[in-house]
Design a protein around this motif. Structure first.
Motif, PDB file in Angstrom:
ATOM      1  N   ASN A   1     -81.304 -80.361 -11.089  1.00  0.00           N
ATOM      2  CA  ASN A   1     -82.742 -80.240 -11.309  1.00  0.00           C
ATOM      3  C   ASN A   1     -83.510 -80.557 -10.036  1.00  0.00           C
ATOM      4  OD1 ASN A   1     -84.782 -81.305 -14.168  1.00  0.00           O
ATOM      5  ND2 ASN A   1     -85.412 -80.300 -12.295  1.00  0.00           N
TER       6      ASN A   1
ATOM      7  N   ALA B   1     -83.764 -74.830 -17.740  1.00  0.00           N
ATOM      8  CA  ALA B   1     -82.392 -75.097 -18.195  1.00  0.00           C
ATOM      9  C   ALA B   1     -81.843 -73.855 -18.888  1.00  0.00           C
ATOM     10  CB  ALA B   1     -82.359 -76.288 -19.140  1.00  0.00           C
TER      11      ALA B   1
ATOM     12  N   LEU C   1     -81.636 -80.370 -17.505  1.00  0.00           N
ATOM     13  CA  LEU C   1     -82.782 -81.004 -16.847  1.00  0.00           C
ATOM     14  C   LEU C   1     -82.461 -82.455 -16.486  1.00  0.00           C
ATOM     15  CD1 LEU C   1     -85.643 -79.645 -19.151  1.00  0.00           C
ATOM     16  CD2 LEU C   1     -85.055 -78.868 -16.854  1.00  0.00           C
TER      17      LEU C   1
END
Length: 190
Positions: free
Chosen positions: A113, A136, A108
């Motif tokens: 992301n 994740a 993350l």
């Protein structure tokens, strides 16, 4: 200089016959192949990008088993070297009510992301799937071993009748949604 994006069409129909999720007569490897072809065409028609595919033809063989197939996909992306890696997949669940789109990343709060969020939003807007979020999954080989920001896109659930219809009938729209997300990520979207 063009931004190099490696598009990995998940699963491998030949060699060891890992077609991925298969429900209602629809195989994951067929959906990921065609969405990848559409996405590469979109990216390669834009001079800001250069896209390569893990499976440029429907019968491209990548490895002789799951491990060697994953290793070959990562090797191709790393040796190019790609700037970004996008792995296309179709999800499944024994519970046919489970549906939607999700994106897996290694960690993350990284470039992966932010790319994942943009691509997820693009798909949800283009196709109308449920937004399940960016998650994740550091154990996934292609996310762990690539040398560039990487995402694994679970486009929809082939085990859900409504999602399956979208995967069967709206493959171009899935590619368009991913493309729109990429454009937004790079700030090229209007």
């Amino acid at each position: 200089m063009a931004i190099k994006i490696f598009i990995d069409q998940g699963h491998n129909p030949t060699g060891y016959h890992n077609t991925g999720a298969s429900w209602y007569g629809l195989d994951e490897q067929d959906v990921t192949y065609q969405v990848g072809i559409y996405l590469a065409e979109m990216l390669n028609s834009d001079p800001r990008f250069e896209a390569r595919l893990s499976r440029p033809t429907p019968d491209t063989v990548l490895g002789t088993n799951n491990s060697t197939s994953l290793a070959e996909r990562v090797r191709m992306a790393n040796e190019w070297p790609a700037n970004y890696f996008i792995s296309l997949h179709v999800n499944a669940n024994p519970n046919p009510a489970i549906n939607g789109t999700e994106v897996y990343i290694y960690q993350l709060y990284t470039q992966s992301n932010w790319l994942g969020e943009a691509v997820l939003d693009g798909i949800v807007e283009a196709v109308g799937t449920k937004r399940n979020g960016v998650i994740a999954r550091p154990s996934l080989y292609v996310l762990r071993k690539t040398n560039m920001p990487s995402i694994l896109v679970e486009m929809a659930y082939v085990s859900n009748p409504s999602d399956m219809e979208k995967l069967r009938d709206n493959q171009y729209q899935f590619a368009q949604g991913i493309y729109n997300g990429i454009m937004r990520y790079f700030g090229f979207a209007s």
